[in-house]
Design a protein around this motif. Structure first.
Motif, short mmCIF file in Angstrom:
data_model
loop_
_atom_site.label_atom_id
_atom_site.label_comp_id
_atom_site.label_asym_id
_atom_site.label_seq_id
_atom_site.Cartn_x
_atom_site.Cartn_y
_atom_site.Cartn_z
N VAL A 235 20.43 57.26 55.87
CA VAL A 235 20.67 56.06 55.08
C VAL A 235 19.41 55.22 54.99
CG1 VAL A 235 21.88 53.84 55.08
CG2 VAL A 235 23.17 55.94 55.46
N GLU A 236 18.71 55.06 56.11
CA GLU A 236 17.51 54.22 56.10
C GLU A 236 16.45 54.78 55.16
OE1 GLU A 236 17.21 51.38 57.06
OE2 GLU A 236 18.85 51.11 58.47
N GLU A 237 16.30 56.11 55.13
CA GLU A 237 15.33 56.68 54.21
C GLU A 237 15.78 56.52 52.76
OE1 GLU A 237 13.92 60.57 55.00
OE2 GLU A 237 13.13 60.05 56.98
N ALA A 238 17.09 56.57 52.52
CA ALA A 238 17.60 56.32 51.18
C ALA A 238 17.28 54.89 50.74
CB ALA A 238 19.11 56.56 51.13
N TYR A 257 25.47 51.30 44.23
CA TYR A 257 25.50 52.63 44.85
C TYR A 257 26.00 52.52 46.29
CZ TYR A 257 22.19 53.38 41.02
OH TYR A 257 21.61 53.42 39.78
N MET A 258 26.56 53.60 46.79
CA MET A 258 26.84 53.69 48.21
C MET A 258 26.22 54.97 48.74
SD MET A 258 30.23 52.92 50.48
CE MET A 258 31.27 54.34 50.18
N VAL A 259 25.61 54.87 49.91
CA VAL A 259 25.00 56.01 50.57
C VAL A 259 25.46 56.02 52.02
CG1 VAL A 259 22.91 54.67 51.11
CG2 VAL A 259 22.80 57.16 51.07
N ALA A 260 25.65 57.22 52.57
CA ALA A 260 26.12 57.36 53.95
C ALA A 260 25.49 58.61 54.55
CB ALA A 260 27.65 57.46 53.99
N ASP A 261 25.52 58.70 55.89
CA ASP A 261 24.98 59.90 56.53
C ASP A 261 25.85 60.34 57.69
OD1 ASP A 261 24.24 58.39 58.84
OD2 ASP A 261 22.26 57.96 58.00
N SER A 262 25.48 61.43 58.32
CA SER A 262 26.31 62.05 59.36
C SER A 262 26.35 61.25 60.65
CB SER A 262 25.80 63.47 59.65
OG SER A 262 24.43 63.44 60.04
N SER A 263 25.53 60.22 60.77
CA SER A 263 25.58 59.37 61.97
C SER A 263 26.74 58.38 61.91
CB SER A 263 24.26 58.60 62.11
OG SER A 263 24.18 57.56 61.14
N GLY A 264 27.35 58.23 60.74
CA GLY A 264 28.41 57.24 60.55
C GLY A 264 27.92 55.96 59.92
N LYS A 265 26.62 55.88 59.63
CA LYS A 265 26.06 54.70 58.98
C LYS A 265 26.22 54.83 57.46
CE LYS A 265 22.34 51.40 59.46
NZ LYS A 265 21.24 50.99 60.34
N SER A 266 26.49 53.70 56.81
CA SER A 266 26.57 53.68 55.35
C SER A 266 26.03 52.36 54.85
CB SER A 266 28.01 53.90 54.88
OG SER A 266 28.84 52.82 55.27
N ALA A 267 25.77 52.30 53.54
CA ALA A 267 25.24 51.07 52.96
C ALA A 267 25.59 51.02 51.48
CB ALA A 267 23.72 51.00 53.13
N ILE A 268 25.80 49.81 50.99
CA ILE A 268 25.98 49.56 49.57
C ILE A 268 24.69 48.95 49.04
CG2 ILE A 268 27.24 48.19 47.85
CD1 ILE A 268 29.70 48.42 49.68
N LEU A 269 24.14 49.54 47.98
CA LEU A 269 22.89 49.08 47.40
C LEU A 269 23.19 48.36 46.09
CD1 LEU A 269 20.81 52.40 47.81
CD2 LEU A 269 21.34 50.67 49.53
N GLU A 270 22.79 47.10 46.01
CA GLU A 270 23.08 46.29 44.82
C GLU A 270 21.83 45.54 44.39
OE1 GLU A 270 27.76 45.26 45.30
OE2 GLU A 270 26.40 44.03 46.52
N TRP A 271 21.68 45.38 43.07
CA TRP A 271 20.56 44.63 42.51
C TRP A 271 21.14 43.38 41.86
CZ3 TRP A 271 20.54 49.61 43.60
CH2 TRP A 271 19.34 50.22 44.02
N TYR A 291 25.08 46.88 54.94
CA TYR A 291 25.40 47.99 55.83
C TYR A 291 26.82 47.86 56.37
CZ TYR A 291 20.38 49.02 55.85
OH TYR A 291 19.09 49.33 55.48
N ASN A 292 27.41 48.99 56.70
CA ASN A 292 28.78 48.96 57.21
C ASN A 292 28.88 48.28 58.56
OD1 ASN A 292 27.35 51.28 58.31
ND2 ASN A 292 29.31 52.02 59.11
N ASP A 293 27.80 48.27 59.34
CA ASP A 293 27.83 47.63 60.66
C ASP A 293 27.22 46.23 60.64
OD1 ASP A 293 25.24 48.38 60.21
OD2 ASP A 293 24.99 49.51 62.07
N ASP A 294 27.00 45.71 59.44
CA ASP A 294 26.44 44.36 59.32
C ASP A 294 26.98 43.71 58.05
OD1 ASP A 294 24.93 42.10 59.79
OD2 ASP A 294 23.11 42.91 58.85
N ASP A 295 28.32 43.60 57.98
CA ASP A 295 28.95 43.07 56.77
C ASP A 295 29.98 41.98 57.08
OD1 ASP A 295 30.83 44.68 57.94
OD2 ASP A 295 31.10 46.01 56.22
N ALA A 296 29.82 41.30 58.22
CA ALA A 296 30.75 40.23 58.57
C ALA A 296 30.71 39.10 57.55
CB ALA A 296 30.43 39.69 59.96
N HIS A 297 29.58 38.96 56.84
CA HIS A 297 29.45 37.90 55.85
C HIS A 297 30.36 38.11 54.64
CE1 HIS A 297 26.68 41.11 54.81
NE2 HIS A 297 26.68 40.70 53.56
#
Length: 408
Positions: A235-238, A257-271, A291-297
């Motif tokens: 995800v970070e490289e994406a 866009y949404m991107v995810a990887d086998s570690s369980g991390k995912s992210a939504i990319l927005e402009w 990020y899925n682990d940083d979306d409390a906002h």
């Protein structure tokens, strides 16, 4: 008695010489054609009809295609990408068909849903519904090549100007389909990275495309997915890839866009730039990553979940604060997916159970909030074992419509 062999006549010698000359010319032509287009010829030869059209069920035909070689993506990156669809068409035409056949690329309006989840065995999943109208699709396999990942992706052949009510039969249509590598809608690579594209209808009353203009290289909507599938290990490289380019959305619309990887991390990319009522200058938009682990906002539901959901509205808080509720496209599907996944804290038994979650928000089971009357395909990517379960047009109960593929 010995017989004397008659010498060949002058006419026969001339005809033989002409024949040898023509054969030599033919071999040169064949050799030249093979040298120039051997990957393209092999790719066309690999096209197979996986499932026939079913007009009564609004099913388009489904094809598979194995792309041979690097399809000039390294050259695409080296030249700094492209800043619009016309430049992409020009690049594909010049390189894939050597300028002989002009291709078309179109990006229609689409409405889709995706989520991440985890199986009971711990495998990481990425589920996606592609909602549009009846159309033919192609499952595209690309090879690992020169530091790039192998991948499986799905493309809508209507993007390439191929009619939805016609099969992919003519040689011209098959040549046109060579551009499919540049128009993925979703996919997975051999590093266990999955991604998808979704419309956002940004810009208030009139949708405005993202159109950044800095000194960074450029990409268009689907070529972002292509670069992620080929070059991202995580995800970070994406995110690094997305951050390094200017985005130029296609078809005068906007996407996230949404991107995810086998570690369980995912992210939504927005402009974005401002909120929905003021975000009407695509050149001013900047990438924001959630990020899925940083979306409390975003909200309590998102904060409590390790999984992530995306549909067709911008997830950033207060983006729609000054806009009517109907501008928030797909919020009903978004909330329904969180509700369903929340019952098991984002854990599903297996890929088939994840497919049942996609069934809930398929077009046939959902009151349409847009003009897209069909779920063209539903797919569950297993990012742990690099495989996929793929179903066309909500044929969930038809065992002949359950397709499984693996990069391995």
């Amino acid at each position: 008695m010995n017989q004397t062999k008659k010498p060949m006549s002058r006419t026969k010698k001339i005809l033989l010489g002409i024949g040898v000359f023509l054969l030599a010319i033919l071999l040169v032509v064949v050799g030249t054609v093979y040298a120039l287009w051997h990957n393209e010829i092999s790719t066309i030869a690999s096209i197979k009809l996986l499932r026939e059209r079913n007009d009564g069920h609004e099913d388009g035909a489904v094809y598979t295609m194995n792309v041979k070689g690097g399809f000039y993506l390294d050259k695409f990156v080296e030249q700094g990408g492209v800043s619009n669809d016309s430049e992409l068409i020009q690049f594909i035409t010049q390189n894939i068909t050597k300028g002989l056949i002009k291709m078309e690329i179109e990006d229609p309006e689409i409405a889709c849903s995706s989520f991440t989840a985890k199986t009971e065995d711990g495998d990481q999943l990425f589920g996606r519904n592609y909602d549009f109208s009846k159309t033919n699709t192609c499952i595209v396999f690309t090879e690992a090549n020169k530091g790039r990942h192998a991948s499986i992706s799905t493309t809508d052949l209507q993007f390439l100007g191929l009619e939805p009510d016609q099969n992919l039969e003519s040689m011209m249509d098959k040549i046109t389909s060579l551009a499919a590598g540049y128009t993925p809608l979703d996919g997975i690579n051999d590093a266990g990275v999955s991604c998808g594209i979704y419309m956002t209808y940004q810009g208030g009353e009139k949708t405005v495309a993202t159109d950044q203009n800095t000194d960074r290289p450029d990409f268009t909507s689907t070529t972002l997915l292509r670069l992620i599938l080929d070059y991202a290990d995580s995800v970070e490289e994406a995110v690094e890839i997305a951050s390094a380019y200017d985005l130029h959305d296609s078809a005068k619309t906007s996407y996230h866009y949404m991107v995810a990887d086998s570690s369980g991390k995912s992210a939504i990319l927005e402009w974005v730039a401002g909120n929905d009522s003021t975000d009407n200058d695509g050149s001013k938009r900047e990438l924001v990553v959630t990020y899925n682990d940083d979306d409390a906002h975003i909200g309590e539901t998102e904060a409590a979940a390790d999984y992530q959901v995306i549909t067709n509205f911008v997830v950033l808080p207060d983006y729609y604060a000054a806009s009517p509720a109907e501008d928030k496209k797909g919020v009903d599907r978004y909330e329904r997916l969180y509700e369903e996944l929340g019952k098991t804290d984002g854990i599903v038994k297996d890929e088939k159970a994840a497919m049942e979650v996609l069934r809930i928000v398929g077009r046939r089971n959902w009151k349409n909030d847009d003009n897209n009357g069909t779920t063209v395909h539903s797919v569950v990517y297993n990012m742990t074992d690099k495989s996929m379960l793929w179903v066309p047009n909500e044929n969930f109960d038809d065992p002949t419509a359950q397709y499984e593929f693996s990069i391995k």
